[in-house]
Design a protein around this motif. Structure first.
Motif, PDB file in Angstrom:
ATOM      1  N   ASP A 109       0.831  -1.208   0.000  1.00  0.00           N
ATOM      2  CA  ASP A 109       0.000   0.000   0.000  1.00  0.00           C
ATOM      3  C   ASP A 109       0.863   1.254   0.000  1.00  0.00           C
ATOM      4  N   MET A 110       1.935   1.224   0.774  1.00  0.00           N
ATOM      5  CA  MET A 110       2.815   2.390   0.880  1.00  0.00           C
ATOM      6  C   MET A 110       3.509   2.676  -0.450  1.00  0.00           C
ATOM      7  N   VAL A 111       4.034   1.641  -1.085  1.00  0.00           N
ATOM      8  CA  VAL A 111       4.703   1.822  -2.375  1.00  0.00           C
ATOM      9  C   VAL A 111       3.716   2.359  -3.407  1.00  0.00           C
ATOM     10  N   GLU A 112       2.512   1.789  -3.455  1.00  0.00           N
ATOM     11  CA  GLU A 112       1.502   2.259  -4.408  1.00  0.00           C
ATOM     12  C   GLU A 112       1.119   3.711  -4.145  1.00  0.00           C
ATOM     13  N   ALA A 113       0.995   4.079  -2.879  1.00  0.00           N
ATOM     14  CA  ALA A 113       0.639   5.463  -2.547  1.00  0.00           C
ATOM     15  C   ALA A 113       1.742   6.430  -2.968  1.00  0.00           C
ATOM     16  N   ILE A 114       2.996   6.043  -2.746  1.00  0.00           N
ATOM     17  CA  ILE A 114       4.119   6.894  -3.148  1.00  0.00           C
ATOM     18  C   ILE A 114       4.135   7.057  -4.660  1.00  0.00           C
ATOM     19  N   GLU A 115       3.980   5.951  -5.379  1.00  0.00           N
ATOM     20  CA  GLU A 115       3.988   6.013  -6.840  1.00  0.00           C
ATOM     21  C   GLU A 115       2.835   6.859  -7.364  1.00  0.00           C
TER      22      GLU A 115
END
Length: 167
Positions: A109-115
């Motif tokens: 979730d964190m990686v997707e939010a950053i991207e």
């Protein structure tokens, strides 16, 4: 604080939530966690406070180790590294450290939010001005909640104050 942890990390029982909250607020020294103390005894050199903190979180969350995703591997590569406790599934909430902030979220979730945030910035979109919210909002940092829950004790806890945890 315990309520937020128990709601987010539903796989933890109440006692584990309380211990984890104590670790986050500085009331529990990472070396008082038996698995961390055993690991320290095996090390030739004493691990730094950041390593001890994340290793203790791993033990309390009953997870699979501490791992790192380099910032250059996320989105446009301009962000900070993500250090996280591996919960075994990228979408199961766990402890994540990015820069000097802590989050309770799945690392996926964190990686997707950053991207998504980087893409939005590149395209000039501002989700705050839209009538709907970003479907992948950035998880909220725990920093303010930790400070509030810890109060004065936080200043006295020298083994893992937030500024000592920065990578």
């Amino acid at each position: 604080m315990v309520d937020v942890i128990s709601t987010t990390c539903r796989y933890l029982d109440q006692g584990d939530c309380e211990k984890f909250a104590d670790l986050l607020t500085g009331r529990l020294d990472p070396e008082d966690v038996p698995a961390t103390a055993g690991w320290v005894r095996q090390c030739f050199h004493r691990p730094n406070d950041s390593e001890l903190f994340m290793r203790a979180a791993n033990a309390l969350l009953d997870s699979h180790g501490v791992e790192l995703i380099r910032g250059e591997g996320i989105g446009d590569g301009s962000g900070d590294d993500l250090e996280y406790v591996n919960a075994g599934d990228p979408y199961v909430p766990t402890l994540i450290r990015q820069g000097g902030s802590l989050y309770l979220a799945g690392q996926g979730d964190m990686v997707e939010a950053i991207e998504q945030r980087q893409l939005d910035e590149q395209e000039g979109r501002d989700w705050n001005d839209m009538p709907f919210k970003n479907p992948s909002p950035m998880p909220q940092a725990l920093d303010a909640m930790i400070e509030k829950a810890a109060g004065v004790e936080r200043e006295e806890a020298t083994y893992h104050r937030m500024d000592d945890l920065a990578m």
